[in-house]
Write a protein that holds these residues in place. Structure first.
Motif, PDB file in Angstrom:
ATOM      1  N   VAL A 222       0.845  -1.197   0.000  1.00  0.00           N
ATOM      2  CA  VAL A 222       0.000   0.000   0.000  1.00  0.00           C
ATOM      3  C   VAL A 222       0.879   1.245   0.000  1.00  0.00           C
ATOM      4  CG1 VAL A 222      -1.611   1.372   1.396  1.00  0.00           C
ATOM      5  CG2 VAL A 222      -2.034  -1.056   1.018  1.00  0.00           C
ATOM      6  N   ASN A 223       1.914   1.246   0.844  1.00  0.00           N
ATOM      7  CA  ASN A 223       2.865   2.362   0.847  1.00  0.00           C
ATOM      8  C   ASN A 223       3.560   2.493  -0.502  1.00  0.00           C
ATOM      9  OD1 ASN A 223       3.267   3.750   3.615  1.00  0.00           O
ATOM     10  ND2 ASN A 223       3.165   1.596   4.171  1.00  0.00           N
ATOM     11  N   LEU A 224       3.981   1.377  -1.061  1.00  0.00           N
ATOM     12  CA  LEU A 224       4.705   1.412  -2.329  1.00  0.00           C
ATOM     13  C   LEU A 224       3.802   1.924  -3.449  1.00  0.00           C
ATOM     14  CD1 LEU A 224       7.527   0.751  -3.334  1.00  0.00           C
ATOM     15  CD2 LEU A 224       6.707  -1.517  -3.974  1.00  0.00           C
ATOM     16  N   HIS A 225       2.544   1.506  -3.440  1.00  0.00           N
ATOM     17  CA  HIS A 225       1.615   1.987  -4.467  1.00  0.00           C
ATOM     18  C   HIS A 225       1.410   3.486  -4.358  1.00  0.00           C
ATOM     19  CE1 HIS A 225      -2.597   3.007  -5.709  1.00  0.00           C
ATOM     20  NE2 HIS A 225      -2.103   2.543  -6.831  1.00  0.00           N
ATOM     21  N   GLN A 226       1.297   3.987  -3.149  1.00  0.00           N
ATOM     22  CA  GLN A 226       1.133   5.425  -2.963  1.00  0.00           C
ATOM     23  C   GLN A 226       2.354   6.190  -3.469  1.00  0.00           C
ATOM     24  OE1 GLN A 226      -1.448   7.231  -1.583  1.00  0.00           O
ATOM     25  NE2 GLN A 226      -2.792   5.531  -1.026  1.00  0.00           N
ATOM     26  N   LEU A 227       3.545   5.692  -3.154  1.00  0.00           N
ATOM     27  CA  LEU A 227       4.774   6.368  -3.569  1.00  0.00           C
ATOM     28  C   LEU A 227       4.964   6.308  -5.086  1.00  0.00           C
ATOM     29  CD1 LEU A 227       7.099   5.079  -0.693  1.00  0.00           C
ATOM     30  CD2 LEU A 227       6.082   7.356  -0.921  1.00  0.00           C
ATOM     31  N   VAL A 228       4.675   5.157  -5.676  1.00  0.00           N
ATOM     32  CA  VAL A 228       4.783   5.010  -7.128  1.00  0.00           C
ATOM     33  C   VAL A 228       3.769   5.920  -7.829  1.00  0.00           C
ATOM     34  CG1 VAL A 228       4.234   3.405  -9.010  1.00  0.00           C
ATOM     35  CG2 VAL A 228       5.781   2.701  -7.193  1.00  0.00           C
ATOM     36  N   SER A 229       2.572   6.022  -7.276  1.00  0.00           N
ATOM     37  CA  SER A 229       1.546   6.877  -7.878  1.00  0.00           C
ATOM     38  C   SER A 229       1.956   8.342  -7.831  1.00  0.00           C
ATOM     39  CB  SER A 229       0.206   6.680  -7.153  1.00  0.00           C
ATOM     40  OG  SER A 229      -0.250   5.347  -7.293  1.00  0.00           O
ATOM     41  N   ARG A 230       2.589   8.743  -6.736  1.00  0.00           N
ATOM     42  CA  ARG A 230       3.088  10.114  -6.654  1.00  0.00           C
ATOM     43  C   ARG A 230       4.108  10.380  -7.754  1.00  0.00           C
ATOM     44  NH1 ARG A 230       4.325  11.459  -0.250  1.00  0.00           N
ATOM     45  NH2 ARG A 230       2.148  11.542   0.449  1.00  0.00           N
ATOM     46  N   ARG A 231       4.963   9.409  -8.010  1.00  0.00           N
ATOM     47  CA  ARG A 231       5.971   9.564  -9.055  1.00  0.00           C
ATOM     48  C   ARG A 231       5.313   9.734 -10.425  1.00  0.00           C
ATOM     49  NH1 ARG A 231      10.804   5.256  -9.537  1.00  0.00           N
ATOM     50  NH2 ARG A 231      11.461   6.419  -7.672  1.00  0.00           N
ATOM     51  N   GLU A 232       4.163   9.107 -10.609  1.00  0.00           N
ATOM     52  CA  GLU A 232       3.475   9.171 -11.898  1.00  0.00           C
ATOM     53  C   GLU A 232       2.495  10.339 -11.982  1.00  0.00           C
ATOM     54  OE1 GLU A 232       1.740   5.673 -13.446  1.00  0.00           O
ATOM     55  OE2 GLU A 232       3.701   4.794 -13.888  1.00  0.00           O
ATOM     56  N   GLY A 233       2.431  11.150 -10.940  1.00  0.00           N
ATOM     57  CA  GLY A 233       1.576  12.328 -11.028  1.00  0.00           C
ATOM     58  C   GLY A 233       0.376  12.330 -10.118  1.00  0.00           C
ATOM     59  N   GLY A 234       0.210  11.323  -9.300  1.00  0.00           N
ATOM     60  CA  GLY A 234      -0.888  11.308  -8.346  1.00  0.00           C
ATOM     61  C   GLY A 234      -1.809  10.121  -8.524  1.00  0.00           C
ATOM     62  N   LEU A 235      -2.676   9.954  -7.539  1.00  0.00           N
ATOM     63  CA  LEU A 235      -3.612   8.837  -7.557  1.00  0.00           C
ATOM     64  C   LEU A 235      -4.827   9.153  -8.419  1.00  0.00           C
ATOM     65  CD1 LEU A 235      -3.602   7.975  -3.767  1.00  0.00           C
ATOM     66  CD2 LEU A 235      -2.977   6.376  -5.568  1.00  0.00           C
ATOM     67  N   PRO A 236      -5.335   8.146  -9.129  1.00  0.00           N
ATOM     68  CA  PRO A 236      -6.619   8.352  -9.805  1.00  0.00           C
ATOM     69  C   PRO A 236      -7.751   8.237  -8.797  1.00  0.00           C
ATOM     70  CG  PRO A 236      -5.909   6.093 -10.114  1.00  0.00           C
ATOM     71  CD  PRO A 236      -4.798   6.794  -9.349  1.00  0.00           C
ATOM     72  N   ALA A 237      -8.929   8.687  -9.180  1.00  0.00           N
ATOM     73  CA  ALA A 237     -10.083   8.444  -8.327  1.00  0.00           C
ATOM     74  C   ALA A 237     -10.366   6.954  -8.325  1.00  0.00           C
ATOM     75  CB  ALA A 237     -11.298   9.205  -8.856  1.00  0.00           C
ATOM     76  N   PRO A 238     -10.843   6.412  -7.201  1.00  0.00           N
ATOM     77  CA  PRO A 238     -11.183   4.988  -7.172  1.00  0.00           C
ATOM     78  C   PRO A 238     -12.172   4.640  -8.277  1.00  0.00           C
ATOM     79  CG  PRO A 238     -11.186   5.884  -4.960  1.00  0.00           C
ATOM     80  CD  PRO A 238     -11.039   7.049  -5.891  1.00  0.00           C
ATOM     81  N   PRO A 239     -12.185   3.389  -8.731  1.00  0.00           N
ATOM     82  CA  PRO A 239     -13.025   2.994  -9.865  1.00  0.00           C
ATOM     83  C   PRO A 239     -14.480   3.403  -9.748  1.00  0.00           C
ATOM     84  CG  PRO A 239     -11.528   1.228  -9.308  1.00  0.00           C
ATOM     85  CD  PRO A 239     -11.348   2.283  -8.265  1.00  0.00           C
ATOM     86  N   VAL A 240     -15.078   3.299  -8.544  1.00  0.00           N
ATOM     87  CA  VAL A 240     -16.489   3.655  -8.399  1.00  0.00           C
ATOM     88  C   VAL A 240     -16.702   5.123  -8.684  1.00  0.00           C
ATOM     89  CG1 VAL A 240     -18.404   3.817  -6.766  1.00  0.00           C
ATOM     90  CG2 VAL A 240     -16.936   1.797  -6.769  1.00  0.00           C
ATOM     91  N   GLU A 241     -15.821   5.973  -8.147  1.00  0.00           N
ATOM     92  CA  GLU A 241     -15.967   7.402  -8.355  1.00  0.00           C
ATOM     93  C   GLU A 241     -15.731   7.767  -9.814  1.00  0.00           C
ATOM     94  OE1 GLU A 241     -13.482   9.525  -5.703  1.00  0.00           O
ATOM     95  OE2 GLU A 241     -14.471   8.781  -3.881  1.00  0.00           O
TER      96      GLU A 241
END
Length: 252
Positions: A222-241
């Motif tokens: 979970v930490n790694l996904h958050q850090l990798v997402s930051r490197r790529e420009g941020g998190l997307p909205a969750p699929p439902v949203e």
């Protein structure tokens, strides 16, 4: 990035929510293994023992001692089998509590990020089955190569680093992404995910400590996904949203 994710995962491991998830999964694991013990013992007494009784009387006088010894041997083999199953069964059961772990990590370490979404029950059960398969495969591989020095160690870490990294990273990513997008993200960062899987494999290799493997793996990824997402420009909205946003505003 791996060091930061691992240090945060280890820090969270001693928090009350993590301890609660660990004791719940360990308690359910104990109940499953105790039930399995009684089921196999009953099967032995009602099927195997009566079958053996048909030919044991034809044996010499030591047959009764042999029957008693066979019972002790069966009990020993069952105990060894259950000890082998502790890791896989605990991994499968802990898979049912991984969303709780992920929610704590996301809330405590990344309060500025949008919260992830729990996986549907069917997807959660499917992931639990996959986690079970991963742990069983890793243990079987280690057992098969037990008598091959060095090779067994390398194979154990190589296979488990890949499998554990892949499954747990995709679990973390699927709280924000579709399964297809989660797999694509994992492929783009396969080296980083593999390194994270190697950290998890170290826990899997240590007896007793390996019971913590699912929780450590979930927190780390979970930490790694958050850090990798930051490197790529941020998190997307969750699929439902994302689906709601794509549908546009409702018109009355």
């Amino acid at each position: 990035m791996i060091g930061l994710a691992a240090s945060r995962a280890l820090r969270d491991l001693f928090s009350p929510p993590f301890r609660a998830a660990f004791w719940k999964s360990l308690g359910l694991t104990a109940l499953v293994l105790v039930g399995l013990w009684f089921a196999v013992e009953a099967l032995f007494e009602r099927v195997a023992a009566p079958w053996a009784a048909g030919w044991l009387p034809a044996l010499p006088a030591w047959a009764s001692d042999a029957e008693r010894a066979a019972g002790w041997l069966a009990g020993l083999l069952l105990a060894i089998a259950l000890a082998f199953l502790i890791g896989p069964v605990s991994a499968a059961i802990a898979g049912l509590f991984l969303d709780d772990v992920a929610e704590v990590v996301e809330r405590e370490c990344y309060p500025e990020a949008p919260p992830g979404r729990e996986l549907p029950l069917a997807a959660s059960l499917r992931l639990s089955a996959k986690f079970l398969g991963v742990i069983v495969l890793g243990n079987l591989l280690a057992f098969a190569l037990l008598l091959v020095p060095v090779v067994n160690l390398v194979a154990f870490f190589a296979v488990n680093s890949y499998l554990l990294g892949r499954e747990y990273f995709e679990f973390a990513a699927m709280r924000y992404r579709t399964e297809h997008d989660a797999k694509a993200l994992r492929r783009r960062h396969r080296g980083t995910v593999l390194a994270g899987g190697a950290v998890v494999a170290c826990f899997l290799a240590v007896p007793v400590v390996n019971l913590l493997t699912p929780l450590v793996a979930a927190a780390l990824m979970v930490n790694l996904h958050q850090l990798v997402s930051r490197r790529e420009g941020g998190l997307p909205a969750p699929p439902v949203e994302r689906r709601i946003a794509a549908a546009g505003p409702r018109s009355d």
